[in-house]
Scaffold this motif. Structure first.
Motif, PDB file in Angstrom:
ATOM      1  N   ASP A  33       6.158  -3.689   1.228  1.00 26.81           N
ATOM      2  CA  ASP A  33       4.835  -3.598   1.852  1.00 26.81           C
ATOM      3  C   ASP A  33       4.299  -4.956   2.270  1.00 26.81           C
ATOM      4  O   ASP A  33       3.576  -5.060   3.261  1.00 26.81           O
ATOM      5  CB  ASP A  33       3.840  -2.953   0.880  1.00 26.81           C
ATOM      6  N   ASN A  35       5.917  -7.808   3.290  1.00 26.17           N
ATOM      7  CA  ASN A  35       6.523  -8.353   4.510  1.00 26.17           C
ATOM      8  C   ASN A  35       6.733  -7.301   5.594  1.00 26.17           C
ATOM      9  O   ASN A  35       7.288  -7.600   6.649  1.00 26.17           O
ATOM     10  CB  ASN A  35       7.869  -9.013   4.168  1.00 26.17           C
ATOM     11  N   GLU A  36       6.285  -6.059   5.322  1.00 24.85           N
ATOM     12  CA  GLU A  36       6.407  -4.957   6.267  1.00 24.85           C
ATOM     13  C   GLU A  36       7.851  -4.759   6.727  1.00 24.85           C
ATOM     14  O   GLU A  36       8.165  -4.752   7.916  1.00 24.85           O
ATOM     15  CB  GLU A  36       5.472  -5.170   7.462  1.00 24.85           C
ATOM     16  N   LYS A  53      12.274  -4.293  10.604  1.00 24.91           N
ATOM     17  CA  LYS A  53      10.835  -4.519  10.576  1.00 24.91           C
ATOM     18  C   LYS A  53      10.124  -3.223  10.945  1.00 24.91           C
ATOM     19  O   LYS A  53      10.549  -2.517  11.860  1.00 24.91           O
ATOM     20  CB  LYS A  53      10.448  -5.616  11.570  1.00 24.91           C
ATOM     21  N   ILE A  54       9.031  -2.937  10.247  1.00 20.60           N
ATOM     22  CA  ILE A  54       8.267  -1.731  10.532  1.00 20.60           C
ATOM     23  C   ILE A  54       7.789  -1.722  11.983  1.00 20.60           C
ATOM     24  O   ILE A  54       7.710  -0.664  12.608  1.00 20.60           O
ATOM     25  CB  ILE A  54       7.074  -1.615   9.552  1.00 20.60           C
ATOM     26  N   GLN A  55       7.502  -2.889  12.539  1.00 17.90           N
ATOM     27  CA  GLN A  55       7.021  -2.972  13.914  1.00 17.90           C
ATOM     28  C   GLN A  55       8.062  -2.493  14.933  1.00 17.90           C
ATOM     29  O   GLN A  55       7.717  -2.142  16.063  1.00 17.90           O
ATOM     30  CB  GLN A  55       6.597  -4.406  14.249  1.00 17.90           C
ATOM     31  N   LEU A 157       3.596   5.994   9.335  1.00 17.62           N
ATOM     32  CA  LEU A 157       3.837   4.773  10.107  1.00 17.62           C
ATOM     33  C   LEU A 157       3.615   4.994  11.598  1.00 17.62           C
ATOM     34  O   LEU A 157       3.315   4.055  12.336  1.00 17.62           O
ATOM     35  CB  LEU A 157       5.265   4.268   9.864  1.00 17.62           C
ATOM     36  N   ASN A 163      -3.543   1.900  11.394  1.00 19.97           N
ATOM     37  CA  ASN A 163      -3.837   0.472  11.494  1.00 19.97           C
ATOM     38  C   ASN A 163      -5.242   0.177  12.024  1.00 19.97           C
ATOM     39  O   ASN A 163      -5.516  -0.915  12.490  1.00 19.97           O
ATOM     40  CB  ASN A 163      -2.797  -0.207  12.414  1.00 19.97           C
ATOM     41  N   THR A 166      -6.907  -2.723  10.047  1.00 15.29           N
ATOM     42  CA  THR A 166      -6.087  -3.884   9.723  1.00 15.29           C
ATOM     43  C   THR A 166      -6.389  -5.015  10.691  1.00 15.29           C
ATOM     44  O   THR A 166      -7.067  -4.835  11.700  1.00 15.29           O
ATOM     45  CB  THR A 166      -4.583  -3.542   9.781  1.00 15.29           C
ATOM     46  N   SER A 169      -2.881  -7.456  15.767  1.00  9.99           N
ATOM     47  CA  SER A 169      -1.430  -7.658  15.685  1.00  9.99           C
ATOM     48  C   SER A 169      -1.026  -9.116  15.879  1.00  9.99           C
ATOM     49  O   SER A 169      -0.089  -9.587  15.239  1.00  9.99           O
ATOM     50  CB  SER A 169      -0.725  -6.779  16.728  1.00  9.99           C
ATOM     51  N   LYS A 172      -1.804 -10.916  12.701  1.00  7.94           N
ATOM     52  CA  LYS A 172      -0.858 -10.442  11.681  1.00  7.94           C
ATOM     53  C   LYS A 172       0.488 -11.139  11.830  1.00  7.94           C
ATOM     54  O   LYS A 172       1.088 -11.572  10.852  1.00  7.94           O
ATOM     55  CB  LYS A 172      -0.674  -8.928  11.799  1.00  7.94           C
ATOM     56  N   LEU A 176       2.431 -13.594   9.235  1.00  7.55           N
ATOM     57  CA  LEU A 176       3.801 -13.307   8.795  1.00  7.55           C
ATOM     58  C   LEU A 176       4.719 -14.498   9.055  1.00  7.55           C
ATOM     59  O   LEU A 176       5.572 -14.835   8.226  1.00  7.55           O
ATOM     60  CB  LEU A 176       4.339 -12.061   9.512  1.00  7.55           C
TER      61      LEU A 176
END
Length: 202
Positions: A33, A35-36, A53-55, A157, A163, A166, A169, A172, A176
């Motif tokens: 969670d 470092n996604e 990566k989740i992205q 997701l 999001n 949050t 991007s 974020k 990161l």
């Protein structure tokens, strides 16, 4: 870390040193969670041997005995049969709810779609691979629970509301990148804190 991650060509070396699992689902998926990042086992019964990566995640589908029984795309709509997966009973309901359904599953796959620079890449989690598992068995109930949990996470997701609260991007990504520099010992803890505070104030 070497004892956790499998020695496999699929491991992205640039992500390997960052990955620290905060959640585990059976022997199928591991989630970081902080470092996604998500790690999956793309070979049956092996340690996690693919990290993404989740992205980069854009969708998934679930198939059993070579039949697609459901999934979602990045548009948030159901695909491959329109199955809505709930916390329990979803997978078995999709299989047994059909006329002439099998009482044994030989294959159960979760196909995860990723986007890398506009190109879609597919990686499969072989939950059941070329072996017979009875739908009324304790083994299948365990598998069903794990797959349903994974599907809920994958659905979340893709949710456009996930999001809403949050950080932007761009910010974020900068945070990161800053964390990665710290992990690589390129900057000190003090420098990391100073840069982070500066970014958050802007």
């Amino acid at each position: 870390m070497a004892t956790f991650l499998g020695k496999n060509k699929y491991i992205d070396k640039s992500l390997e040193h960052l990955f620290k699992p905060t959640k585990k689902i059976g022997k199928l998926m591991w989630i970081d969670d902080v470092n996604e990042l998500i790690a999956i086992a793309v070979k049956d019964g092996m340690k996690p041997n693919y990290i993404f990566k989740i992205q980069n995640y854009i969708g998934y589908s679930v198939s059993t005995n070579e039949k697609d029984i459901g999934g979602k795309s990045g548009l948030g709509r159901a695909i491959g049969g329109g199955i809505l997966f709930g916390p329990t009973g979803a997978i078995v309901g999709a299989v047994t709810g059909k006329k002439g359904a099998e009482s044994i599953i030989n294959n159960l796959m979760i196909d995860i779609q990723l986007n890398y620079n506009g190109k879609t890449v597919s990686e499969k989690i072989p939950v059941i691979l070329f072996r017979k598992v009875k739908l009324n068995s304790a083994e299948y109930k365990k598998i069903e629970s794990e797959v349903s949990e994974i599907v809920i996470i994958l659905d979340n997701l893709l949710s456009p509301t996930i999001n809403q609260h949050t950080v932007p991007s761009t910010l974020k990504q900068e945070l990161l990148d800053l964390k990665e520099l710290l992990d690589l010992d390129i900057i000190s803890e003090n420098e990391f804190t100073q840069h982070k505070e500066k970014l958050l104030k802007n």
